[in-house]
Design an enzyme around this catalytic site. Structure first.
Site: not given
Length: 441
Positions: A100, A121
């Site tokens: 962080r 697809e």
């Protein structure tokens, strides 16, 4: 036995509200938009992320700076110290494992309807490769043997394809076996998205529970950190509640919106490029480039540059050179992708997915896709609004090609990456326009 109390809705609302509050409580309202030590590319599937990674990020970061198996493996491998580029299909919850205050996040969003088409697809295309085998059992056994012997990473190792492809593979074999049992290969439809004798129709696909789990509102859940591969302990319960009570999905949407709004640095959108000169008329399918940040626990102090800055590629990188490199790169990727796609779709002929065929899909199917992806559509529209504002502000002060050309030359006073990030919407759009890039279908 039901694990929830009698007043299930109230319980679920409390669960989702608590998650949303926890997700946002450490967020800062101001951000100075400087690139941090580690860049995490949160790759939403079927958004052109492979092109962005191979043809842009890899030109700015050497391979020695990539986190182990960063592109293909879902789970972050922290064994390599000081890696600077992490590229995965992980959702935002992975940032709980990252440093962080020293991590920035980049993501790309795409028109949700196009992304659903592309996901369908690609699921079919990859699954069709296995039809070279005589039956499903043979295909599964051979795949398992190959995966155990090689150190490489298969598509079946990657989220979400490790769920979607086996599902579609089983379906393709079942339909082929049914045709053999009938003793005919006759096909009763010319619509590749509704060719039931050959492949699962698109409408069946989007309405199936597996697609609901992974594809529906996939971008919103990924940015909010709530996919079925989330690192958050409470994610399963939150997802269950949102799936059961759809109106609670608005909390997920708000978290995704706020994460984009608070951390968003740059967004590039193909629909807002009228002011950009171009030698071609084709508008590519690239939708958004959004840079976000994860330094939610900082007090406003900027992280100083690490000693590893000199490891970032520091070669002279002019706009022209970047464009030339990008053009060569995407040309190679496009040819490889086209060859593999053609070979795969031959196995399910006459089914053949094209942009023209998409235009003939019934309105009822499109409306169902929209209905199932309301959160993604709203997030996409929201991000467009952010881009419009940033586009106007940046174009007034930065859009000068001579200035862009000089700022992209690395010097001791200007970090290449900072220059890239500030000018990226315009540079990327120009690149995509000049080379007439064809996005991942």
């Amino acid at each position: 036995m039901n694990a929830f109390p009698i007043n299930d809705y109230e319980h679920c609302e409390n669960v989702v509200k608590k998650w949303a509050t926890t997700s946002l409580k450490h967020e800062r309202k101001e951000d100075k938009h400087t690139l941090k030590d580690l860049l995490f590319f949160l790759h939403v599937p079927r958004t052109g992320g492979r092109t962005y990674f191979h043809c842009f990020l890899k030109k700015l970061y050497s391979s020695s700076l990539e986190c182990p198996r960063s592109y293909d493996k879902l789970r972050f491998d922290p064994r390599k110290e000081k890696c600077r580029l992490l590229v995965t299909h992980d959702d935002y919850s992975i940032t709980s494992k990252l440093p962080r205050g020293r991590t920035s996040v980049v993501t790309i969003l795409r028109n949700p309807i196009d992304r659903v088409f592309s996901t369908y697809e690609f699921s079919v295309e990859v699954a069709a490769r296995f039809l070279v085998h005589p039956n499903l059992s043979s295909a599964t056994q051979m795949t398992d043997r190959l995966r155990s012997k090689t150190r490489g990473v298969s598509t079946l190792d990657i989220w979400p394809w490790r769920y979607l492809v086996p599902w579609m593979r089983e379906d393709l074999f079942a339909r082929r076996d049914a045709r053999k049992a009938r003793g005919t290969n006759e096909v009763t439809s010319i619509d590749p998205y509704n060719m039931e004798d050959i492949v699962m129709p698109l409408l069946n696909y989007i309405n199936d529970p597996i697609a609901h789990e992974i594809v529906r509102n996939g971008a919103t859940f990924q940015i909010a950190g709530l996919t079925n591969n989330s690192y958050l302990p409470k994610s399963h319960e939150v997802r269950h509640c949102v799936d059961k009570y759809h109106n609670l999905g608005n909390y997920v949407l708000q978290v995704a919106k706020i994460q984009i709004w608070i951390r968003c640095f740059l967004i590039a959108n193909e629909y807002l490029i009228a002011s950009i000169p171009s030698r071609v008329s084709h508008i590519p399918n690239f939708s958004f480039l959004a840079r976000q940040k994860t330094n939610s626990d900082e007090k406003g102090n900027e992280t100083t540059s690490s000693s590893d800055d000199n490891e970032v590629k520091q070669e002279s990188m002019t706009v022209g050179k970047l464009m030339d490199t990008y053009e060569v790169c995407i040309s190679g990727l496009r040819k490889t992708q086209t060859r593999r796609s053609i070979a795969s779709l031959k196995r399910i002929s006459p089914a053949n997915f094209t942009k023209e065929a998409r235009l003939r899909v019934p309105q009822m199917v499109l409306q169902q896709i929209q209905l199932l992806n309301k959160l993604d559509l709203e997030l996409y529209e929201y991000a467009q609004g952010i881009f419009a504002k940033q586009h106007k502000q940046a174009s007034e002060s930065l859009f000068d090609m001579e200035t862009l050309g000089s700022i992209f030359v690395y010097s001791g006073g200007i970090k290449l990456w900072d220059a890239c990030l500030w000018t990226m919407p315009f540079v990327l759009l120009c690149i995509f326009l000049f080379v007439n890039a064809k996005r991942e279908r």
